[in-house]
Design a protein around this motif. Structure first.
Motif, PDB file in Angstrom:
ATOM      1  N   UNK A 190       4.147 -15.412 -27.961  1.00 36.92           N
ATOM      2  CA  UNK A 190       4.651 -16.485 -27.089  1.00 36.92           C
ATOM      3  C   UNK A 190       3.755 -17.714 -27.068  1.00 36.92           C
ATOM      4  N   UNK A 191       2.494 -17.538 -27.451  1.00 33.84           N
ATOM      5  CA  UNK A 191       1.604 -18.686 -27.498  1.00 33.84           C
ATOM      6  C   UNK A 191       1.937 -19.654 -28.614  1.00 33.84           C
ATOM      7  N   UNK A 192       2.695 -19.190 -29.637  1.00 36.32           N
ATOM      8  CA  UNK A 192       2.987 -20.066 -30.771  1.00 36.32           C
ATOM      9  C   UNK A 192       3.942 -21.200 -30.395  1.00 36.32           C
ATOM     10  N   UNK A 193       5.112 -20.932 -29.822  1.00 31.17           N
ATOM     11  CA  UNK A 193       5.971 -22.054 -29.409  1.00 31.17           C
ATOM     12  C   UNK A 193       5.326 -22.926 -28.343  1.00 31.17           C
ATOM     13  N   UNK A 194       4.514 -22.308 -27.469  1.00 29.75           N
ATOM     14  CA  UNK A 194       3.765 -23.110 -26.488  1.00 29.75           C
ATOM     15  C   UNK A 194       2.862 -24.100 -27.214  1.00 29.75           C
ATOM     16  N   UNK A 195       2.221 -23.627 -28.292  1.00 27.40           N
ATOM     17  CA  UNK A 195       1.351 -24.503 -29.072  1.00 27.40           C
ATOM     18  C   UNK A 195       2.117 -25.638 -29.722  1.00 27.40           C
ATOM     19  N   UNK A 223      -0.051 -23.997 -34.486  1.00 29.06           N
ATOM     20  CA  UNK A 223       1.225 -24.441 -33.909  1.00 29.06           C
ATOM     21  C   UNK A 223       1.134 -25.868 -33.376  1.00 29.06           C
ATOM     22  N   UNK A 224      -0.050 -26.257 -32.886  1.00 29.35           N
ATOM     23  CA  UNK A 224      -0.229 -27.635 -32.428  1.00 29.35           C
ATOM     24  C   UNK A 224      -0.075 -28.610 -33.592  1.00 29.35           C
ATOM     25  N   UNK A 225      -0.621 -28.234 -34.762  1.00 26.65           N
ATOM     26  CA  UNK A 225      -0.456 -29.064 -35.948  1.00 26.65           C
ATOM     27  C   UNK A 225       1.022 -29.220 -36.299  1.00 26.65           C
ATOM     28  N   UNK A 226       1.752 -28.124 -36.242  1.00 25.66           N
ATOM     29  CA  UNK A 226       3.166 -28.135 -36.621  1.00 25.66           C
ATOM     30  C   UNK A 226       3.967 -29.017 -35.668  1.00 25.66           C
ATOM     31  N   UNK A 227       3.716 -28.883 -34.361  1.00 24.02           N
ATOM     32  CA  UNK A 227       4.414 -29.724 -33.395  1.00 24.02           C
ATOM     33  C   UNK A 227       4.098 -31.195 -33.582  1.00 24.02           C
ATOM     34  N   UNK A 228       2.823 -31.472 -33.819  1.00 22.20           N
ATOM     35  CA  UNK A 228       2.395 -32.864 -34.068  1.00 22.20           C
ATOM     36  C   UNK A 228       3.163 -33.443 -35.257  1.00 22.20           C
ATOM     37  N   UNK A 229       3.178 -32.701 -36.356  1.00 23.76           N
ATOM     38  CA  UNK A 229       3.799 -33.206 -37.583  1.00 23.76           C
ATOM     39  C   UNK A 229       5.302 -33.393 -37.416  1.00 23.76           C
ATOM     40  N   UNK A 230       5.934 -32.502 -36.657  1.00 23.73           N
ATOM     41  CA  UNK A 230       7.369 -32.612 -36.424  1.00 23.73           C
ATOM     42  C   UNK A 230       7.698 -33.926 -35.726  1.00 23.73           C
ATOM     43  N   UNK A 231       6.941 -34.276 -34.705  1.00 23.11           N
ATOM     44  CA  UNK A 231       7.198 -35.542 -34.021  1.00 23.11           C
ATOM     45  C   UNK A 231       6.814 -36.729 -34.899  1.00 23.11           C
ATOM     46  N   UNK A 232       5.684 -36.642 -35.590  1.00 20.52           N
ATOM     47  CA  UNK A 232       5.225 -37.755 -36.425  1.00 20.52           C
ATOM     48  C   UNK A 232       6.252 -38.115 -37.490  1.00 20.52           C
ATOM     49  N   UNK A 233       6.851 -37.112 -38.120  1.00 21.21           N
ATOM     50  CA  UNK A 233       7.823 -37.394 -39.177  1.00 21.21           C
ATOM     51  C   UNK A 233       9.044 -38.120 -38.631  1.00 21.21           C
ATOM     52  N   UNK A 234       9.460 -37.772 -37.432  1.00 22.76           N
ATOM     53  CA  UNK A 234      10.588 -38.450 -36.801  1.00 22.76           C
ATOM     54  C   UNK A 234      10.215 -39.856 -36.348  1.00 22.76           C
ATOM     55  N   UNK A 236      11.179 -20.438 -21.708  1.00 25.01           N
ATOM     56  CA  UNK A 236      10.731 -21.495 -22.618  1.00 25.01           C
ATOM     57  C   UNK A 236      11.420 -22.821 -22.290  1.00 25.01           C
ATOM     58  N   UNK A 237      12.690 -22.775 -21.948  1.00 29.70           N
ATOM     59  CA  UNK A 237      13.398 -23.992 -21.536  1.00 29.70           C
ATOM     60  C   UNK A 237      12.744 -24.588 -20.293  1.00 29.70           C
ATOM     61  N   UNK A 238      12.413 -23.713 -19.337  1.00 29.97           N
ATOM     62  CA  UNK A 238      11.748 -24.196 -18.121  1.00 29.97           C
ATOM     63  C   UNK A 238      10.396 -24.822 -18.449  1.00 29.97           C
ATOM     64  N   UNK A 239       9.693 -24.233 -19.417  1.00 32.64           N
ATOM     65  CA  UNK A 239       8.394 -24.778 -19.819  1.00 32.64           C
ATOM     66  C   UNK A 239       8.556 -26.154 -20.455  1.00 32.64           C
TER      67      UNK A 239
END
Length: 334
Positions: A95-100, A58-69, A7-10
């Motif tokens: 494993x697809x969830x953190x990728x998302x 998971x894409x929604x969650x990642x989006x929101x995490x960056x947007x809030x910051x 995951x770090x490499x990804x």
């Protein structure tokens, strides 16, 4: 579950080394270029508290995490740069969830960040957990040459100005939770506002650059509560003219067809990530000029008053409005 090192490499492959970071992913710590990043913010999202996998991808969650910051840096009149990401994930997680999540962060960076800024990963941490998913992002930023815009600069006589609209994200959450039974297809904007909010990145940087606001904050916990943070830091009172707030068509539909109290959503709903500021009267022509040139949605919604007046909220007919509390609270029992 993908291994920690895979995951770090990804992450390293997906996010290039950001400008301002001399040494990033791959060492025990990051090394920042001297003189860079004088702003730092951090947001944590916990499964079951800040997001629900039943209705957010998971894409929604990642989006929101960056947007809030991004919104926090914008509220200080600065521009964003490198971020540091921590993820605590259950071992049995697909494993697809953190990728998302990573994809969502990347999508948000492309959609919300102007080309004049570079937002990318400088490092972070990964861990397993037996509890809920926990995601934390620390975002570095740079203040304008005039310095950061703080919450403590408001003085009596300043106008209270909202950039954007409030209540839509809270409406989306209410629909997803089933608090109000509606035809969800009619409320695409509200659902998107909850899942993939915007962030006033360019506007915040420009406002800071030109020194327009005397104080500023992003609306993340509710308009009334966040205005209260400015009032407390500045030791002033205010009159908030709720009748001047913009009404999104989907909110109007919720009120007229489903009887929803949209004023409460607009005043106390969280996760809007719009900008709320106080502006001296002499600088009001500047904000109106910037709004015209950049097509900003700007609204004059009140006035800063003396501290002995406290906060007075005036409703649609000019009547005082009282709420039990002003917005989202992190440590309140549900």
């Amino acid at each position: 579950m993908t291994t920690e090192f895979e995951l770090i490499a990804r992450i390293a492959a997906l996010f290039g080394a950001p400008e301002g970071v001399a040494v990033g992913i791959g060492d025990d710590g990051a090394v920042l270029d001297p003189g860079r990043f004088d702003l730092v913010t951090m947001d944590t999202m916990v499964e079951g508290v800040h997001f629900d996998r039943d209705w957010s991808s998971p894409q929604d969650v990642g989006w929101k995490l960056l947007a809030s910051n991004l919104s926090d840096i914008a509220a200080m009149g600065g521009g964003p740069g490198a971020f540091f990401l921590s993820m605590a994930l259950p071992a049995a997680l697909d494993p697809g969830w953190p990728e998302g999540v990573l994809e969502g962060i990347k999508e948000a960076a492309r959609a919300l960040v102007p080309e004049s800024f570079e937002v990318s990963a400088g490092g972070g941490d990964l861990s397993a957990t037996h509890g809920p998913i926990v995601l934390t992002m620390t975002l570095m930023g740079e203040a304008s040459p005039a310095g950061p815009v703080l919450r403590r600069g408001a003085v009596p006589g300043d106008r209270i100005v909202l950039l954007g609209q409030t209540g839509l994200a809270a409406a989306g959450l209410a629909i997803l939770r089933g608090d109000v039974e509606v035809e969800s297809g009619q409320f695409a904007c509200a659902l998107r506002a909850h899942r993939r909010p915007g962030a006033q990145v360019r506007a915040g940087a420009l406002l800071g650059l030109y020194g327009v606001p005397s104080a500023m904050i992003d609306v993340s916990d509710g308009l009334v509560q966040d205005l209260g943070h400015i009032l407390k830091a500045s030791e002033v009172g205010a009159r908030l003219e709720a009748y001047s707030l913009p009404h999104h068509p989907e909110l109007v539909m919720l009120r007229e067809e489903y009887g929803v109290d949209i004023l409460r959503l607009m005043l106390t709903g969280g996760d809007d990530y719009e900008l709320l500021m106080t502006i001296p009267p002499a600088r009001m022509p500047k904000i109106w000029d910037m709004a015209r040139r950049h097509s900003w949605d700007v609204h004059d919604i009140g006035e800063v008053r003396s501290p002995d007046e406290g906060l007075v909220v005036l409703g649609p007919e000019g009547e005082p409005v009282v709420f039990e509390h002003g917005g989202y609270r992190h440590f309140e029992a549900k």
